[in-house]
Write a protein that holds these residues in place. Structure first.
Motif, PDB file in Angstrom:
ATOM      1  N   LYS A   8      -9.214  11.715  -7.462  1.00 27.78           N
ATOM      2  CA  LYS A   8      -7.984  11.176  -6.889  1.00 27.78           C
ATOM      3  C   LYS A   8      -8.314  10.137  -5.832  1.00 27.78           C
ATOM      4  N   LEU A   9      -7.619   8.980  -5.939  1.00 29.13           N
ATOM      5  CA  LEU A   9      -7.837   7.886  -4.999  1.00 29.13           C
ATOM      6  C   LEU A   9      -6.499   7.335  -4.531  1.00 29.13           C
ATOM      7  N   PRO A  10      -6.394   6.898  -3.275  1.00 31.32           N
ATOM      8  CA  PRO A  10      -5.163   6.234  -2.821  1.00 31.32           C
ATOM      9  C   PRO A  10      -4.893   4.977  -3.652  1.00 31.32           C
ATOM     10  N   ILE A  11      -3.650   4.524  -3.644  1.00 25.51           N
ATOM     11  CA  ILE A  11      -3.298   3.368  -4.468  1.00 25.51           C
ATOM     12  C   ILE A  11      -4.006   2.100  -4.015  1.00 25.51           C
ATOM     13  N   ASP A  12      -4.478   2.067  -2.792  1.00 24.54           N
ATOM     14  CA  ASP A  12      -5.241   0.913  -2.322  1.00 24.54           C
ATOM     15  C   ASP A  12      -6.732   1.260  -2.186  1.00 24.54           C
ATOM     16  N   GLY A  13      -7.169   2.311  -2.890  1.00 31.67           N
ATOM     17  CA  GLY A  13      -8.568   2.714  -2.834  1.00 31.67           C
ATOM     18  C   GLY A  13      -9.483   1.674  -3.462  1.00 31.67           C
ATOM     19  N   SER A  14     -10.682   1.526  -2.944  1.00 30.93           N
ATOM     20  CA  SER A  14     -11.621   0.497  -3.385  1.00 30.93           C
ATOM     21  C   SER A  14     -12.599   1.049  -4.420  1.00 30.93           C
ATOM     22  N   GLN A  15     -13.357   0.144  -5.030  1.00 35.82           N
ATOM     23  CA  GLN A  15     -14.404   0.544  -5.964  1.00 35.82           C
ATOM     24  C   GLN A  15     -15.457   1.394  -5.255  1.00 35.82           C
ATOM     25  N   LYS A  16     -15.754   1.014  -4.027  1.00 31.91           N
ATOM     26  CA  LYS A  16     -16.735   1.767  -3.236  1.00 31.91           C
ATOM     27  C   LYS A  16     -16.252   3.202  -3.015  1.00 31.91           C
ATOM     28  N   ALA A  17     -14.965   3.345  -2.761  1.00 35.37           N
ATOM     29  CA  ALA A  17     -14.415   4.684  -2.537  1.00 35.37           C
ATOM     30  C   ALA A  17     -14.529   5.533  -3.798  1.00 35.37           C
ATOM     31  N   LEU A  18     -14.326   4.911  -4.962  1.00 33.31           N
ATOM     32  CA  LEU A  18     -14.460   5.638  -6.224  1.00 33.31           C
ATOM     33  C   LEU A  18     -15.907   6.097  -6.426  1.00 33.31           C
ATOM     34  N   LEU A  43      -1.361   6.890 -12.847  1.00 27.36           N
ATOM     35  CA  LEU A  43      -0.693   6.899 -11.549  1.00 27.36           C
ATOM     36  C   LEU A  43       0.142   8.164 -11.422  1.00 27.36           C
ATOM     37  N   ASP A  44      -0.111   8.939 -10.395  1.00 23.02           N
ATOM     38  CA  ASP A  44       0.667  10.153 -10.121  1.00 23.02           C
ATOM     39  C   ASP A  44       1.689   9.820  -9.041  1.00 23.02           C
ATOM     40  N   ALA A  45       2.946   9.670  -9.460  1.00 24.85           N
ATOM     41  CA  ALA A  45       4.014   9.310  -8.520  1.00 24.85           C
ATOM     42  C   ALA A  45       5.050  10.418  -8.409  1.00 24.85           C
ATOM     43  N   ARG A  46       4.644  11.642  -8.680  1.00 18.94           N
ATOM     44  CA  ARG A  46       5.596  12.751  -8.632  1.00 18.94           C
ATOM     45  C   ARG A  46       6.104  13.003  -7.212  1.00 18.94           C
ATOM     46  N   LYS A  47       5.243  12.772  -6.220  1.00 15.57           N
ATOM     47  CA  LYS A  47       5.649  12.902  -4.819  1.00 15.57           C
ATOM     48  C   LYS A  47       5.531  11.538  -4.158  1.00 15.57           C
ATOM     49  N   LYS A  48       6.661  10.984  -3.755  1.00  9.03           N
ATOM     50  CA  LYS A  48       6.665   9.597  -3.263  1.00  9.03           C
ATOM     51  C   LYS A  48       5.898   9.425  -1.959  1.00  9.03           C
ATOM     52  N   ASP A  49       5.660  10.529  -1.228  1.00 12.28           N
ATOM     53  CA  ASP A  49       4.881  10.413   0.001  1.00 12.28           C
ATOM     54  C   ASP A  49       3.380  10.612  -0.253  1.00 12.28           C
ATOM     55  N   ASN A  50       3.029  10.800  -1.518  1.00  3.49           N
ATOM     56  CA  ASN A  50       1.613  10.987  -1.856  1.00  3.49           C
ATOM     57  C   ASN A  50       1.319  10.409  -3.232  1.00  3.49           C
ATOM     58  N   ILE A  51       1.657   9.138  -3.429  1.00  2.54           N
ATOM     59  CA  ILE A  51       1.372   8.476  -4.702  1.00  2.54           C
ATOM     60  C   ILE A  51      -0.105   8.086  -4.728  1.00  2.54           C
ATOM     61  N   GLN A 298      11.349   4.762  -8.348  1.00  2.00           N
ATOM     62  CA  GLN A 298      10.151   5.451  -8.826  1.00  2.00           C
ATOM     63  C   GLN A 298       9.082   5.625  -7.750  1.00  2.00           C
ATOM     64  N   TYR A 299       8.951   4.633  -6.865  1.00  2.00           N
ATOM     65  CA  TYR A 299       7.819   4.627  -5.939  1.00  2.00           C
ATOM     66  C   TYR A 299       8.199   4.681  -4.460  1.00  2.00           C
ATOM     67  N   GLY A 300       9.471   4.547  -4.130  1.00  2.00           N
ATOM     68  CA  GLY A 300       9.876   4.571  -2.735  1.00  2.00           C
ATOM     69  C   GLY A 300       9.248   3.433  -1.943  1.00  2.00           C
ATOM     70  N   GLU A 301       8.758   3.736  -0.749  1.00  4.49           N
ATOM     71  CA  GLU A 301       8.220   2.698   0.135  1.00  4.49           C
ATOM     72  C   GLU A 301       6.918   2.096  -0.378  1.00  4.49           C
ATOM     73  N   ALA A 302       6.270   2.758  -1.312  1.00  6.67           N
ATOM     74  CA  ALA A 302       5.001   2.242  -1.849  1.00  6.67           C
ATOM     75  C   ALA A 302       5.213   1.197  -2.934  1.00  6.67           C
ATOM     76  N   ALA A 303       6.455   0.900  -3.272  1.00  8.72           N
ATOM     77  CA  ALA A 303       6.738   0.023  -4.413  1.00  8.72           C
ATOM     78  C   ALA A 303       6.069  -1.343  -4.292  1.00  8.72           C
ATOM     79  N   TYR A 304       6.029  -1.894  -3.076  1.00  7.48           N
ATOM     80  CA  TYR A 304       5.497  -3.253  -2.916  1.00  7.48           C
ATOM     81  C   TYR A 304       3.992  -3.310  -3.169  1.00  7.48           C
TER      82      TYR A 304
END
Length: 528
Positions: A8-18, A43-51, A298-304
């Motif tokens: 699991k990686l944040p939506i802005d996670g980097s290659q290095k993080a992977l 993409l797991d968007a079931r919880k909008k505060d933890n996409i 679908q994504y709430g505040e993370a949509a952008y």
């Protein structure tokens, strides 16, 4: 290689993080990882505060055997063999196999036959993708329809003018072969690992051309504007196909990869007494919303931070009739998809960037053989035609599409505040869907829309736009075949793909084309 799942990686996670996640999951230092490739990303968007993204990664490491013995976690295993293994043999048919249709099923049947050295002749009633694009643009701009070269007929089939979605529910190992061939032909590499891969109509046009060139380089032949109008038989054994221009091609193996809109050919098959049966399908409308609304829902505040969002909604009415969304096109357009004079059909299309203002999707109602009003094998096709004719007349008779706002459709009220603008060309006309559809369909839509609005906020908003008629979601017939993939009563003829009733979408149709090509090779003793 070792497969590591559930990374699991944040939506802005980097290659290095992977890479760090990989090393941690395997409990090895970074320097022991010699290489890796992403097998799947979703993409797991079931919880909008933890996409977040979830990865499955195949890794090359030092001391692989020892590492597998040490790691007993469920998310770590040996990478399975995903390579496609071609059939092998030496016996060749006396006459070249013929493939009728150059949509996904015909294209991949032809490609595999060419790769095996069987030198197929592929016959496509429509034009190459460039001439086809010109004809389609002319139709969309002027309403002048070319009945042989359009959104339905021509190189790449109906999928060429779509979102180029490559999602499929089938779990067939041939799927990987299809995607790899598309990447080799210029499709984005991410289609190999994205959970919801798509190419987009703009890129897909180039991909189908490159696959055509590969077939030709391997000894195959691709002919455009080559419409099959008849067959020659020795009893029930195919001996040849007849073309519109009078040419006769001798063959003992024919792949029928017709597509779901080859209605005149369906009538030919009925006349030739092919074993056909009715099959259920679905019809309805295209529904349009602002893409930003879908993204936010679908994504709430993370949509952008994320690509254009999609959705998939289903509902079963109080009368046990299914209503569902289909072929959802983020940032796309509703397009004129007619192939017959005097009949209006619509579809959805997106480019690779999916950056259009509107989202659109088919909103379909299940239609069963008992709704057709006849036991004739082609009754479902005639039912489709009837609604397309009503849509054509409701629009004014010039391929202007009939539209209605959801608020007007549900409550019969005038909708004054309007944000959603129609994307259909050449033009639209405010209409009443009750004048086009039978009551069982409008009743189902009126029950489903509010229910879907409770699942996806704003789906039933008053200014959402309905455009009729979405009638080509799947074939209305099935051409019956046996365990050898051959027609039940026509020896040497292999029905394939969506038009034959054995697939639903680009990938599944392509897979079925590969399957049928394998069956032809097996007929001549080829084996894995």
């Amino acid at each position: 290689m070792i497969r590591v799942s559930e990374l699991k990686l944040p939506i802005d996670g980097s290659q290095k993080a992977l890479e760090k996640k990989l090393a941690k999951a395997l409990r090895v230092p970074m320097e022991e990882i010699e290489g890796y490739r992403i097998f799947k990303r979703s993409l797991d968007a079931r919880k909008k505060d933890n996409i977040h993204y979830v990865y499955v990664v195949d890794v090359e490491v030092k001391n692989e055997k020892k590492l597998l013995e040490k790691n007993r976690e469920k998310n770590i295993s040996k990478t399975p063999d995903l390579a496609y293994h071609m059939l092998k043999g030496e016996r060749m048919p006396e006459k070249r196999p013929v493939v009728v249709g150059f949509g996904p099923a015909g294209m991949f049947a032809g490609l595999l036959l060419a790769e095996m050295g069987l030198r197929p002749i592929i016959l496509e009633r429509g034009g190459d993708v460039d001439s086809r694009r010109e004809a389609v643009e002319c139709f969309w701009n002027t309403g002048k329809l070319d009945t042989e070269n359009n959104v339905q007929f021509g190189e790449g089939g109906a999928g060429t003018f779509s979102d180029g979605k490559l999602t499929t529910r089938i779990k067939d190992p041939r799927c990987r072969k299809v995607l790899e061939e598309m990447v080799d032909a210029g499709a984005p590499e991410e289609i190999l690992y994205d959970a919801k891969p798509h190419i987009g109509t703009d890129l897909l046009r180039s991909v189908v051309k490159q696959i055509r060139e590969k077939i030709i380089s391997l000894g195959g032949e691709v002919r455009f504007f080559a419409k099959v109008t008849g067959f020659e038989w020795d009893g029930n054994q195919i001996k040849g196909v007849l073309l519109k221009d009078g040419e006769r091609i001798e063959t003992e193996d024919v792949v029928l990869a017709l597509g779901h809109s080859a209605r005149d050919t369906f009538e030919l098959l009925y006349t030739e007494k092919f074993a056909l049966e009715q099959k259920p399908f679905a019809m309805g409308v295209r529904i349009e919303h602002p893409q930003k609304m879908i993204d936010t829902a679908q994504y709430g505040e993370a949509a952008y931070k994320l690509p254009a969002a999609d959705y998939r909604l289903t509902y079963t009415t109080s009368k046990d009739r299914g209503v569902y969304t289909f072929c959802m096109c983020p940032g796309g357009y509703v397009v004129a998809a007619a192939s017959e004079e005097g009949r209006l059909a619509v579809n959805g299309m997106s480019e690779h960037a999916r950056d259009g203002k509107n989202a659109n999707s088919a909103l379909l109602v299940q239609v069963f053989p008992e709704d057709f009003g006849s036991d004739h094998p082609l009754a479902g096709m005639y039912f489709q035609r009837e609604l397309e004719e009503k849509a054509f007349q409701a629009g004014g008779g010039d391929y202007t599409a009939p539209v209605q706002r959801v608020g007007s459709f549900l409550k019969r009220e005038t909708v004054s505040a309007v944000e959603v603008e129609a994307t259909y060309r050449p033009s639209v006309k405010e209409s009443d869907m009750d004048e086009i559809f039978p009551s069982f369909m409008t009743e189902a839509l009126r029950e489903a829309l509010p229910a879907m609005g409770r699942k996806l906020k704003g789906f039933d908003r008053a200014d959402a736009l309905l455009t009729a008629v979405e009638s080509r979601s799947s074939s209305p017939i099935r051409i019956l075949r046996d365990e050898t993939a051959m027609s039940m009563n026509k020896t040497g003829v292999y029905p394939a793909g969506e038009g034959a009733g054995y697939a639903g979408g680009i990938v599944s149709a392509a897979v079925d084309g590969i399957y049928v090509a394998e069956k032809i090779a097996e007929k001549y003793g080829w084996q894995k």
